[in-house]
Design a protein around this motif. Structure first.
Motif, PDB file in Angstrom:
ATOM      1  N   THR A 192      -7.670   0.287   8.781  1.00 14.13           N
ATOM      2  CA  THR A 192      -6.967   0.479   7.512  1.00 14.13           C
ATOM      3  C   THR A 192      -7.290   1.835   6.913  1.00 14.13           C
ATOM      4  O   THR A 192      -6.393   2.593   6.536  1.00 14.13           O
ATOM      5  CB  THR A 192      -7.356  -0.640   6.515  1.00 14.13           C
ATOM      6  OG1 THR A 192      -7.021  -1.901   7.086  1.00 14.13           O
ATOM      7  CG2 THR A 192      -6.649  -0.457   5.190  1.00 14.13           C
TER       8      THR A 192
ATOM      9  N   ALA B 194     -11.169  -3.056   8.729  1.00 22.20           N
ATOM     10  CA  ALA B 194     -11.261  -2.131   7.587  1.00 22.20           C
ATOM     11  C   ALA B 194     -11.256  -0.688   8.083  1.00 22.20           C
ATOM     12  O   ALA B 194     -10.709   0.193   7.422  1.00 22.20           O
ATOM     13  CB  ALA B 194     -12.521  -2.421   6.781  1.00 22.20           C
TER      14      ALA B 194
ATOM     15  N   TYR C 152      -5.960   4.925   9.138  1.00 26.98           N
ATOM     16  CA  TYR C 152      -4.524   5.184   9.023  1.00 26.98           C
ATOM     17  C   TYR C 152      -4.106   5.576   7.614  1.00 26.98           C
ATOM     18  O   TYR C 152      -3.180   6.373   7.442  1.00 26.98           O
ATOM     19  CB  TYR C 152      -3.724   3.985   9.518  1.00 26.98           C
ATOM     20  CG  TYR C 152      -3.803   3.821  11.017  1.00 26.98           C
ATOM     21  CD1 TYR C 152      -3.180   4.729  11.868  1.00 26.98           C
ATOM     22  CD2 TYR C 152      -4.505   2.781  11.590  1.00 26.98           C
ATOM     23  CE1 TYR C 152      -3.258   4.599  13.243  1.00 26.98           C
ATOM     24  CE2 TYR C 152      -4.587   2.631  12.959  1.00 26.98           C
ATOM     25  CZ  TYR C 152      -3.962   3.542  13.786  1.00 26.98           C
ATOM     26  OH  TYR C 152      -4.041   3.413  15.139  1.00 26.98           O
ATOM     27  N   LEU C 153      -4.774   5.037   6.595  1.00 26.41           N
ATOM     28  CA  LEU C 153      -4.447   5.436   5.222  1.00 26.41           C
ATOM     29  C   LEU C 153      -4.763   6.914   4.992  1.00 26.41           C
ATOM     30  O   LEU C 153      -3.922   7.659   4.474  1.00 26.41           O
ATOM     31  CB  LEU C 153      -5.219   4.594   4.209  1.00 26.41           C
ATOM     32  CG  LEU C 153      -4.580   3.286   3.774  1.00 26.41           C
ATOM     33  CD1 LEU C 153      -5.505   2.539   2.826  1.00 26.41           C
ATOM     34  CD2 LEU C 153      -3.243   3.521   3.115  1.00 26.41           C
TER      35      LEU C 153
ATOM     36  N   THR D 253      -5.628  -0.864  14.671  1.00 31.17           N
ATOM     37  CA  THR D 253      -4.421  -0.916  13.853  1.00 31.17           C
ATOM     38  C   THR D 253      -4.812  -1.129  12.396  1.00 31.17           C
ATOM     39  O   THR D 253      -5.981  -1.383  12.090  1.00 31.17           O
ATOM     40  CB  THR D 253      -3.491  -2.057  14.302  1.00 31.17           C
ATOM     41  OG1 THR D 253      -4.176  -3.297  14.133  1.00 31.17           O
ATOM     42  CG2 THR D 253      -3.060  -1.894  15.759  1.00 31.17           C
ATOM     43  N   ILE D 254      -3.842  -1.052  11.515  1.00 28.31           N
ATOM     44  CA  ILE D 254      -4.132  -1.254  10.093  1.00 28.31           C
ATOM     45  C   ILE D 254      -4.690  -2.663   9.837  1.00 28.31           C
ATOM     46  O   ILE D 254      -5.713  -2.803   9.171  1.00 28.31           O
ATOM     47  CB  ILE D 254      -2.887  -0.968   9.233  1.00 28.31           C
ATOM     48  CG1 ILE D 254      -2.605   0.534   9.239  1.00 28.31           C
ATOM     49  CG2 ILE D 254      -3.077  -1.459   7.800  1.00 28.31           C
ATOM     50  CD1 ILE D 254      -1.344   0.939   8.522  1.00 28.31           C
ATOM     51  N   PRO D 255      -4.072  -3.718  10.376  1.00 22.50           N
ATOM     52  CA  PRO D 255      -4.631  -5.052  10.088  1.00 22.50           C
ATOM     53  C   PRO D 255      -5.825  -5.450  10.964  1.00 22.50           C
ATOM     54  O   PRO D 255      -6.459  -6.471  10.712  1.00 22.50           O
ATOM     55  CB  PRO D 255      -3.449  -5.990  10.336  1.00 22.50           C
ATOM     56  CG  PRO D 255      -2.579  -5.278  11.304  1.00 22.50           C
ATOM     57  CD  PRO D 255      -2.760  -3.817  11.024  1.00 22.50           C
TER      58      PRO D 255
END
Length: 192
Positions: free
Chosen positions: A126, A123, A129-130, A118-120
């Motif tokens: 993050t 790294a 997904y970005l 997941t995003i959190p």
């Protein structure tokens, strides 16, 4: 002028994605063990098929542009006779392929979230997904542009040069989105 403006705007978009690539490689360089561990969770065969669909959509889009340049807005024969397709048929096919790509990306996101990426979470999550998320937003923008072009062709009494230019400009954007994805695909899925 519209084509030149679009190319300048796409240049700014290129810089945006260049920044995402730079961030991806920078964070990857400082945590190679995390990258090795997290990339094992990627479904590379599925993503390869999804990538092939997006790349094929670029060919369909270009054939639509060729039809627009001929002034052929709709098909002149049976729907099964692809050689007689016009702009509408090629752009509808492009839209469907782009939508399938977005659906595949959503499915991949669901699988990765189930795997704990997941995003959190890290790294890696993050940056994954970005980069892929912003690309997905750009593909969605392209799908909206295709709907706009198609809507104009159905509402207009006759196909004009301005509509052909609009189709060509939308194709510039779509090809750009495809090229960016090819770079992302190799960066994220192939170069581990």
């Amino acid at each position: 002028m519209v084509s030149v403006g679009t190319i300048i705007w796409l240049s700014s978009e290129l810089m945006f994605f260049a920044a995402l690539f730079a961030a991806y490689f920078t964070i990857r360089a400082v945590s190679p063990d995390l990258w090795a561990q997290e990339t094992e969770k990627l479904n590379v065969p599925f993503s390869t098929v999804n990538t092939a669909i997006l790349v094929a959509s670029s060919f369909a889009c270009q054939w639509g542009v060729f039809a627009a340049e001929r002034g052929q807005v709709g098909r002149t024969g049976s729907v099964l006779n692809v050689a007689k397709w016009g702009l509408r048929e090629w752009f509808i096919l492009t839209y469907i392929m782009g939508a399938v790509f977005i659906g595949g990306q959503a499915l991949e996101y669901a699988e990765l979230i189930h795997e704990g990426v997941t995003i959190p979470s890290s790294a890696y999550g993050t940056m994954f997904y970005l980069t892929t998320g912003f690309h997905g937003l750009h593909v969605t923008g392209g799908l909206i542009a295709f709907l706009f072009v198609l809507g104009r062709t159905y509402l207009a009494r006759r196909f004009t040069h301005e509509q052909a230019v609009t189709a060509i400009v939308v194709s510039y954007y779509w090809h750009f989105v495809d090229v960016v994805w090819i770079g992302l695909f190799f960066t994220i899925y192939v170069i581990k």
